[in-house]
Scaffold this active site. Structure first.
Site, PDB file in Angstrom:
ATOM      1  CB  CYS A 116      -5.511 -17.232   7.537  1.00  0.00           C
ATOM      2  SG  CYS A 116      -4.518 -17.408   6.056  1.00  0.00           S
ATOM      3  CG  HIS A 256      -2.979 -15.702  10.424  1.00  0.00           C
ATOM      4  ND1 HIS A 256      -2.482 -16.958  10.159  1.00  0.00           N
ATOM      5  CD2 HIS A 256      -3.077 -15.064   9.222  1.00  0.00           C
ATOM      6  CE1 HIS A 256      -2.302 -17.087   8.854  1.00  0.00           C
ATOM      7  NE2 HIS A 256      -2.645 -15.955   8.272  1.00  0.00           N
ATOM      8  CG  ASN A 286       0.014 -17.314   6.097  1.00  0.00           C
ATOM      9  OD1 ASN A 286      -0.544 -18.199   6.745  1.00  0.00           O
ATOM     10  ND2 ASN A 286      -0.662 -16.341   5.497  1.00  0.00           N
TER      11      ASN A 286
HETATM   12  O1  UT7 Z   1      -3.021 -14.808   5.605  1.00  0.00           O
HETATM   13  C1  UT7 Z   1      -4.057 -14.387   4.812  1.00  0.00           C
HETATM   14  C2  UT7 Z   1      -4.153 -12.939   4.774  1.00  0.00           C
HETATM   15  N1  UT7 Z   1      -3.069 -12.379   3.984  1.00  0.00           N
HETATM   16  C3  UT7 Z   1      -2.395 -11.372   4.460  1.00  0.00           C
HETATM   17  O2  UT7 Z   1      -2.609 -10.923   5.550  1.00  0.00           O
HETATM   18  C4  UT7 Z   1      -1.385 -10.719   3.557  1.00  0.00           C
HETATM   19  C5  UT7 Z   1      -1.628  -9.242   3.477  1.00  0.00           C
HETATM   20  N2  UT7 Z   1      -0.751  -8.534   2.560  1.00  0.00           N
HETATM   21  C6  UT7 Z   1       0.580  -8.432   2.749  1.00  0.00           C
HETATM   22  O3  UT7 Z   1       1.149  -9.010   3.666  1.00  0.00           O
HETATM   23  C7  UT7 Z   1       1.352  -7.506   1.834  1.00  0.00           C
HETATM   24  O4  UT7 Z   1       0.452  -6.747   1.078  1.00  0.00           O
HETATM   25  C8  UT7 Z   1       2.330  -8.241   0.890  1.00  0.00           C
HETATM   26  C9  UT7 Z   1       3.479  -8.811   1.680  1.00  0.00           C
HETATM   27  C10 UT7 Z   1       1.622  -9.350   0.137  1.00  0.00           C
HETATM   28  C11 UT7 Z   1       2.917  -7.251  -0.110  1.00  0.00           C
HETATM   29  O5  UT7 Z   1       3.546  -6.170   0.577  1.00  0.00           O
HETATM   30  P1  UT7 Z   1       3.214  -4.664   0.197  1.00  0.00           P
HETATM   31  O6  UT7 Z   1       4.027  -3.820   1.067  1.00  0.00           O
HETATM   32  O7  UT7 Z   1       1.715  -4.488   0.263  1.00  0.00           O
HETATM   33  O8  UT7 Z   1       3.748  -4.558  -1.263  1.00  0.00           O
HETATM   34  P2  UT7 Z   1       2.972  -4.120  -2.583  1.00  0.00           P
HETATM   35  O9  UT7 Z   1       2.095  -5.205  -3.073  1.00  0.00           O
HETATM   36  O10 UT7 Z   1       2.376  -2.759  -2.382  1.00  0.00           O
HETATM   37  O11 UT7 Z   1       4.182  -3.961  -3.598  1.00  0.00           O
HETATM   38  C12 UT7 Z   1       5.156  -2.898  -3.436  1.00  0.00           C
HETATM   39  C13 UT7 Z   1       6.252  -3.095  -4.455  1.00  0.00           C
HETATM   40  C14 UT7 Z   1       5.716  -3.350  -5.875  1.00  0.00           C
HETATM   41  O12 UT7 Z   1       6.586  -2.751  -6.795  1.00  0.00           O
HETATM   42  P3  UT7 Z   1       6.215  -1.345  -7.499  1.00  0.00           P
HETATM   43  O13 UT7 Z   1       4.932  -1.594  -8.225  1.00  0.00           O
HETATM   44  O14 UT7 Z   1       6.069  -0.366  -6.370  1.00  0.00           O
HETATM   45  O15 UT7 Z   1       7.387  -1.080  -8.374  1.00  0.00           O
HETATM   46  C15 UT7 Z   1       5.814  -4.828  -6.031  1.00  0.00           C
HETATM   47  O16 UT7 Z   1       5.927  -5.252  -7.361  1.00  0.00           O
HETATM   48  O17 UT7 Z   1       7.014  -4.255  -4.136  1.00  0.00           O
HETATM   49  C16 UT7 Z   1       7.064  -5.131  -5.261  1.00  0.00           C
HETATM   50  N3  UT7 Z   1       7.134  -6.489  -4.761  1.00  0.00           N
HETATM   51  C17 UT7 Z   1       8.299  -7.117  -4.494  1.00  0.00           C
HETATM   52  N4  UT7 Z   1       9.583  -6.713  -4.591  1.00  0.00           N
HETATM   53  C18 UT7 Z   1      10.534  -7.591  -4.227  1.00  0.00           C
HETATM   54  C19 UT7 Z   1       6.106  -7.330  -4.479  1.00  0.00           C
HETATM   55  N5  UT7 Z   1       6.580  -8.508  -4.036  1.00  0.00           N
HETATM   56  C20 UT7 Z   1       7.932  -8.394  -4.037  1.00  0.00           C
HETATM   57  C21 UT7 Z   1       8.975  -9.269  -3.686  1.00  0.00           C
HETATM   58  N6  UT7 Z   1      10.241  -8.827  -3.790  1.00  0.00           N
HETATM   59  N7  UT7 Z   1       8.745 -10.514  -3.225  1.00  0.00           N
END
Ligand code: UT7
Length: 335
Positions: A116, A256, A286
């Protein structure tokens, strides 16, 4: 002797027509428009569906538009750089394929792999070639067909990515515009949090790697999120400080587009308002190396000669950085 600077003198862009919105995604995996909008901020993304088309086709369309808008012909170009992580093939370089498609001949072209942050690394590389005095016009085209490495059964990654390409023309100038300063960095220990497991020399493709779905983006989202905010904010604040740029004097932050919450947190750390931030994550998602030039493409009509811009990115590697530049032309005159 007058210093030669490298200035962006035109922008082109391209996104495919097919739209994948959150409603469609919620039929493919267990997710919802509410969750995606709250946690990421993406409403829809563009997907290249046409058979036989790939990253170089996205890139070629962006470069063709760049040529048309700037009245440039392919024979004027010294060389072309393509930052990408979704090259058409392992080799030859996608930059070569794009150059061939747009008619750039008899020069050297190359790809840059910095995920990225690819556009920033490529822009800095092109800038230094121009500052050397040996090159006058270079095309940097960030292009990624992320749909080709996105697992549409994994709800934690499939809402994030889209396909697209953005191209800029970088030219030599003796005026005090163009790229002024940069801070770019990598940390190879970040590899474990964001990578593609198979397909390279470490794990060549096999039935086993395909069965275990290892040819897709692997990401530990929370770990990446934290470092993305702190590293982008640190280098952006640092570049403002060392160029005596107050928050009021910054016209645009061009971040980004990975996550709206990351963008907002970085802007807060820089003490700037939302009105100073270019945002198009809601419509394109993205697009990896294409997010920053696609923002410039979207906002070009609002850009004025002398505007202070900070471009910043964070990505797999880890890679990150900030580039400070003074915009070199009135965007409104292009339309
Ligand atoms: O461009 C390259 C660099 N990449 C980035 O900058 C991305 C950085 N990371 C992020 O943007 C975020 O971490 C994500 C968008 C990927 C994920 O968001 P988050 O707030 O960190 O969610 P999480 O991984 O902590 O998950 C929270 C909850 C989980 O459920 P439980 O375990 O709390 O029950 C996930 O399973 O949300 C759940 N979850 C979803 N629920 C509905 C994860 N993805 C989804 C989804 N829809 N698509």
């Amino acid at each position: 002797m007058t210093m030669i600077r490298a200035a962006i003198t035109g922008v082109g862009g391209y996104v495919p027509e097919d739209v994948l919105d959150n409603f469609e995604l919620s039929k493919m995996v267990d997710t919802s428009d509410d969750w995606i909008m709250q946690r990421i901020g993406i409403k829809e993304r563009r997907i290249l569906k046409e058979k036989g088309k790939a990253t170089s086709d996205l890139g070629a369309k962006a470069v063709e538009q760049l040529f048309e808008k700037t009245g440039t012909t392919p024979d004027e170009i010294d060389f072309l750089i393509c930052p990408t992580i979704t090259s058409d093939m392992a080799f030859p370089a996608t930059a070569n394929l794009i150059a061939h498609k747009v008619g750039i001949k008899n020069v050297f072209n190359f790809d840059i792999s910095a995920a990225c942050s690819g556009f920033l690394f490529a822009l800095e590389t092109a800038c230094r070639f121009i500052e050397s005095g040996g090159y006058k016009k270079i095309v940097v085209v960030g292009a990624d067909m992320m749909s080709s490495i996105t697992d549409y059964t994994d709800r934690t990654t499939c809402p994030l990515f889209g396909d697209g390409a953005g191209a800029v023309l970088l030219e030599a100038t003796n005026e005090d515009f163009g790229i002024i300063d940069r801070i770019l960095s990598v940390d190879g220990s970040g590899e474990k949090y964001l990578h593609m497991k198979a397909g390279g020399s470490l794990k060549p493709p096999s039935h086993e790697t395909i069965d275990s779905r290892e040819h897709f983006v692997y990401q530990e989202g929370q770990a990446v999120f934290k470092v993305a905010v702190s590293n982008m904010a640190d280098v952006s604040v640092e570049i403002m400080k060392r160029n005596n740029l107050s928050p009021d004097e910054l016209t645009w932050l061009v971040p980004h587009q990975a996550n709206m919450r990351i963008i907002e947190a970085v802007a807060r750390r820089m003490n700037i308002s939302k009105e100073q931030v270019m945002i198009n994550i809601h419509k394109f998602g993205n697009t990896t190396a294409a997010t920053i030039p696609l923002c410039l493409w979207d906002y070009e009509h609002m850009l004025k000669k002398g505007d202070n811009l900070i471009l910043t990115a964070f990505g797999g590697g880890f890679t990150w950085g900030s580039i400070y530049l003074k915009w070199a032309y009135d965007g409104s005159k292009i339309y």
